[in-house]
Design a protein around this motif. Structure first.
Motif, PDB file in Angstrom:
ATOM      1  N   CYS A  74       0.823  -1.220   0.000  1.00 55.73           N
ATOM      2  CA  CYS A  74       0.000   0.000   0.000  1.00 55.73           C
ATOM      3  C   CYS A  74       0.852   1.263   0.000  1.00 55.73           C
ATOM      4  N   ALA A  75       2.150   1.108  -0.203  1.00 57.41           N
ATOM      5  CA  ALA A  75       3.096   2.187   0.095  1.00 57.41           C
ATOM      6  C   ALA A  75       3.472   3.061  -1.089  1.00 57.41           C
ATOM      7  N   SER A  76       3.857   4.291  -0.736  1.00 60.11           N
ATOM      8  CA  SER A  76       4.684   5.150  -1.582  1.00 60.11           C
ATOM      9  C   SER A  76       5.949   5.364  -0.756  1.00 60.11           C
ATOM     10  N   HIS A  77       6.803   4.357  -0.735  1.00 62.43           N
ATOM     11  CA  HIS A  77       7.884   4.313   0.237  1.00 62.43           C
ATOM     12  C   HIS A  77       9.075   5.180  -0.175  1.00 62.43           C
ATOM     13  N   SER A  78       9.963   5.381   0.785  1.00 60.56           N
ATOM     14  CA  SER A  78      11.103   6.283   0.594  1.00 60.56           C
ATOM     15  C   SER A  78      12.316   5.612  -0.022  1.00 60.56           C
ATOM     16  N   GLY A  79      12.250   4.300  -0.241  1.00 61.59           N
ATOM     17  CA  GLY A  79      13.406   3.602  -0.792  1.00 61.59           C
ATOM     18  C   GLY A  79      14.486   3.330   0.230  1.00 61.59           C
ATOM     19  N   GLU A  80      14.109   3.300   1.498  1.00 60.66           N
ATOM     20  CA  GLU A  80      15.057   2.963   2.551  1.00 60.66           C
ATOM     21  C   GLU A  80      15.390   1.471   2.482  1.00 60.66           C
ATOM     22  N   PRO A  81      16.480   1.048   3.135  1.00 60.23           N
ATOM     23  CA  PRO A  81      16.847  -0.373   3.071  1.00 60.23           C
ATOM     24  C   PRO A  81      15.719  -1.321   3.447  1.00 60.23           C
TER      25      PRO A  81
END
Length: 337
Positions: A74-81
């Motif tokens: 469901c995310a628009s994530h930040s691309g973190e590890p």
């Protein structure tokens, strides 16, 4: 005076129009600003509903997917590890590879990850896309239903048709009236009236009010809501509004922003759903508008609002990261009951 004012020092430099719809659990329009029936591409705010066929197909159980992984769908994530590693983990579970992702790529919000990638001599890949979680979830739903994975993002694909069925049902909007275009990550995006989008978030937050839905569908919505609430860090990331919003409210609120100034949330306690659209598409006013709606509806109290003040009176920063202005709300909801 426009409803969102951008100050440089003590002077208004810019301003934005906003459209807001506030809907009850029964689907009644409780309050609004601007045009509550504005036809709107909700963009990434629709991701929780795009994930519904994953749950309803049984893919969660087939591949032993976790609630953390469901939140990432469901995310628009930040691309973190943690985001990139979780995408890779799910692909391994469903026996696919990064090359199956058709979301494209871009510089991640998490600049530390990008800087490390450069230091390591690496290249951007689909893992870094803020939509890689959504695409991975779509692939899981396709694999479990034995659907073609090479064409999963095309409008005619059966998985995308399932999504349209879901959006029509949860928003109570005629399926034949749903107009589609292409989102930034290449999958279909759906145009629906703002108040119908607010209704969808009302049903996501408190599905028991949706009396005509099957128990299975209500349970699936609750599972998605609870996954997002339990793992808000997967839905956005460090120092991101949706993550901090849901974390501060301790699972009471389910929230999801979208590109072009869209932000939506639902309140688990009251069943209220809210949809916000900044008219000119500038996302800097979206959190400010949502926070003002929270305060006018008295959802929560000052102890919670104060924790989110940086999203309410959002600072305008210069290149030295000094505050030289702020973004403020200047509107009153209409027909507030």
């Amino acid at each position: 005076m426009k409803p969102i004012q951008v100050y440089r020092g003590n002077y208004v430099e810019s301003a934005h129009d906003v459209h807001i719809a506030v809907v009850s659990g029964k689907g009644d329009l409780l309050a609004y600003y601007g045009e509550p029936d504005r036809l709107t591409f909700a963009r990434s705010s629709m991701k929780p509903f795009q994930a519904l066929p994953i749950v309803e197909s049984g893919a969660m159980d087939t591949y032993h997917l976790t609630e953390q992984e469901l939140a990432l769908f469901c995310a628009s994530h930040s691309g973190e590890p943690v985001h990139r590693n979780t995408v890779a983990q799910v692909l391994q579970k469903i026996n696919l590879e990064e090359g199956h992702l058709q979301c494209g790529t871009h510089i991640p919000t998490d600049i530390d990850s990008y800087n490390q990638l450069i230091k390591d001599g690496g290249a951007l890949s689909p893992y870094y896309s803020n939509c890689s979680g959504k695409h991975t979830g779509m692939l899981a739903g396709c694999v479990n239903q034995k659907m073609d994975v090479d064409t999963y993002r095309e409008l005619a694909h059966p998985y995308q048709q399932q999504i349209i069925d879901v959006i029509a049902a949860v928003s109570n909007f005629d399926r034949e009236k749903i107009v589609t275009a292409v989102d930034g990550c290449g999958v279909p995006v759906h145009r629906v009236p703002l108040q119908n989008i607010a209704l969808a978030f009302s049903r996501l937050a408190y599905s028991s009010n949706w009396k005509t839905a099957t128990p299975e569908r209500r349970n699936s919505l609750e599972r998605i809501r609870d996954a997002m609430g339990a793992h808000p860090e997967m839905v956005a990331g460090t120092n991101r509004f949706d993550t901090d919003f849901m974390k501060t409210y301790g699972g009471r609120i389910v929230a999801k922003g979208g590109a072009e100034g869209v932000h939506c949330f639902g309140d688990k306690e009251t069943g209220i759903g809210v949809a916000v659209k900044i008219d000119d598409g500038n996302g800097r006013g979206a959190s400010v508008a949502s926070m003002e709606v929270l305060k006018q509806l008295k959802i929560g109290d000052s102890s919670l609002w104060d924790q989110l003040d940086s999203y309410y009176h959002a600072p305008v920063l210069n290149a030295r990261q000094e505050k030289i202005g702020e973004i403020r709300p200047e509107f009153k909801l209409k027909d507030l009951q």
